[in-house]
Design an enzyme around this catalytic site. Structure first.
Site, mmCIF file in Angstrom:
data_model
loop_
_atom_site.group_PDB
_atom_site.id
_atom_site.type_symbol
_atom_site.label_atom_id
_atom_site.label_comp_id
_atom_site.label_asym_id
_atom_site.label_seq_id
_atom_site.Cartn_x
_atom_site.Cartn_y
_atom_site.Cartn_z
ATOM 1 N N GLN A 142 -3.212 -12.241 7.647
ATOM 2 C CA GLN A 142 -3.381 -11.940 6.217
ATOM 3 C C GLN A 142 -2.664 -12.993 5.360
ATOM 4 O OE1 GLN A 142 -3.043 -7.914 4.271
ATOM 5 N NE2 GLN A 142 -0.962 -8.591 3.859
ATOM 6 N N HIS A 198 9.148 -3.570 3.408
ATOM 7 C CA HIS A 198 8.749 -3.762 2.012
ATOM 8 C C HIS A 198 9.973 -4.045 1.145
ATOM 9 C CE1 HIS A 198 5.508 -0.845 3.388
ATOM 10 N NE2 HIS A 198 4.797 -1.861 2.941
ATOM 11 N N MET A 248 8.438 -2.956 11.776
ATOM 12 C CA MET A 248 8.269 -1.832 10.843
ATOM 13 C C MET A 248 6.863 -1.834 10.269
ATOM 14 S SD MET A 248 11.752 -1.119 8.912
ATOM 15 C CE MET A 248 13.270 -0.952 9.835
ATOM 16 N N ASP A 283 1.907 -9.348 8.988
ATOM 17 C CA ASP A 283 0.463 -9.559 8.873
ATOM 18 C C ASP A 283 0.222 -11.063 8.785
ATOM 19 O OD1 ASP A 283 -0.493 -6.700 8.546
ATOM 20 O OD2 ASP A 283 1.028 -6.836 6.997
ATOM 21 N N GLY A 305 4.374 -10.168 3.867
ATOM 22 C CA GLY A 305 5.160 -10.094 5.103
ATOM 23 C C GLY A 305 4.521 -10.895 6.230
ATOM 24 N N MET A 329 0.848 -1.193 0.000
ATOM 25 C CA MET A 329 0.000 0.000 0.000
ATOM 26 C C MET A 329 0.889 1.252 0.000
ATOM 27 S SD MET A 329 -3.498 -0.846 1.927
ATOM 28 C CE MET A 329 -2.987 -0.544 3.598
HETATM 29 O O1 PAF Z 1 -0.277 -5.881 3.438
HETATM 30 C C1 PAF Z 1 -0.676 -4.908 2.760
HETATM 31 O O2 PAF Z 1 0.003 -3.882 2.616
HETATM 32 C C2 PAF Z 1 -2.048 -4.959 2.102
HETATM 33 O O3 PAF Z 1 -2.970 -5.571 2.925
HETATM 34 C C3 PAF Z 1 -2.023 -5.606 0.701
HETATM 35 C C4 PAF Z 1 -1.624 -7.071 0.767
HETATM 36 C C5 PAF Z 1 -1.064 -4.842 -0.195
HETATM 37 C C6 PAF Z 1 -3.423 -5.530 0.088
HETATM 38 O O4 PAF Z 1 -3.868 -4.216 -0.036
#
Ligand code: PAF
Length: 281
Positions: A153, A37, A184, A150, A147, A30
């Site tokens: 996720q 990242h 981070m 999360d 990552g 995002m």
């Molecule tokens: O982890 C993130 O930054 C967001 O949830 C993702 C996977 C880019 C989806 O918008």
């Protein structure tokens, strides 16, 4: 480096890359990139021929009253950082491009999204899985990297990829931490100096959990009582959850054994931070 803003152009480019026999690695983000990242981009660089970084602040994963509008954005800086870390293409669509008028299709993973972060963010994972599958369809990756920060996720995405038979390899990259242990996150920029200092309690509590387990403690309740105690003693910290769950179904465990995810979400003012650790007991 190419910057692509439309799905159409992205699909044409991805098709060309696939036809030339090159392996595409996608790093969905995002934006407002940080070292976490960049480690995903470097990881993708090692295992693919063409690295695509997507930058898209996805409105559907933010609930009402959450920080969609305030979410930090700096695409120019992101592009420079992504290129330096080894990205070949930036996919940077607008919200209108991703969700044009009349949009009404969503992908939902059922059970795994109802626990942990799903309790206080009931629409969040539906937005994540929907945008991730749209990003997959736009960039046609062989590999996508997410990552470990999360953790839920990552599991939800793996579940979706398995359940829908998507032919995409999913890799999970370790959490990257500040020198004092804070994981981070682009949201760390919301913290004022005091909150930033106190936010290290997330990592300190996870270390405490590891120490308790190493010294033989196996009761999830006793460990979580200790964690809750040190977090609750921290100025400004408001616990959303502290949970000990198995890593397959995210179901609470009472007596620790096997692979355990210890996950927590803590608010400092308007900022909600998450962190986790996976241990094999
Ligand atoms: O982890 C993130 O930054 C967001 O949830 C993702 C996977 C880019 C989806 O918008």
């Amino acid at each position: 480096m190419k910057i692509i803003e439309t799905i159409d152009k992205m699909q044409t480019e991805a098709e060309k890359i696939r036809l030339s026999g090159r392996r595409i690695g996608l790093v969905p983000t995002m934006g407002f990139l940080h070292e976490g990242h960049l480690s995903l981009i470097r990881n993708a660089r090692e295992s693919s021929d063409t690295v695509i970084t997507s930058i898209f602040v996805n409105p559907t994963q933010f609930g009402p009253g959450e920080d969609y509008e305030d979410y930090p954005r700096d695409p120019e800086r992101d592009i420079r950082m992504a290129e330096a870390a080894g990205s070949d293409i930036i996919f940077h669509p607008s919200a209108k491009e991703m969700y044009p008028e009349g949009y009404q299709t969503f992908v939902t993973v059922e059970k795994l999204t109802k626990v942990l972060c799903g309790l206080s963010r009931p629409q969040h994972f539906r937005g994540v899985t929907t945008v991730v599958i749209k990003l997959f369809n736009a960039t046609k990756p062989h590999l996508a990297i997410f990552g470990q920060k999360d953790a839920q996720q990552a599991l939800v995405i793996r579940r979706m990829v398995n359940d829908l038979n998507l032919d995409i390899e999913i890799k999970i990259s370790p959490i990257i931490r500040e020198p004092d242990g804070l994981a981070m996150s682009s949201r760390n920029t919301y913290l004022d100096a005091t909150q930033r200092k106190n936010a290290t309690v997330l990592y300190r509590s996870l270390i405490l959990a590891r120490q308790l387990i190493e010294s033989g403690e196996r009761s999830a309740r006793r460990i979580s009582d200790e964690l809750v105690k040190i977090i609750a003693q921290t100025d400004g910290a408001e616990i959303d959850y502290v949970s000990m769950v198995d890593t397959a179904k995210l179901e609470p465990v009472q007596t620790l054994s096997g692979e355990i995810l210890i996950a927590e979400a803590v608010r400092f003012g308007k900022t909600r931070l998450i962190d986790n650790i996976i241990l094999t007991v």
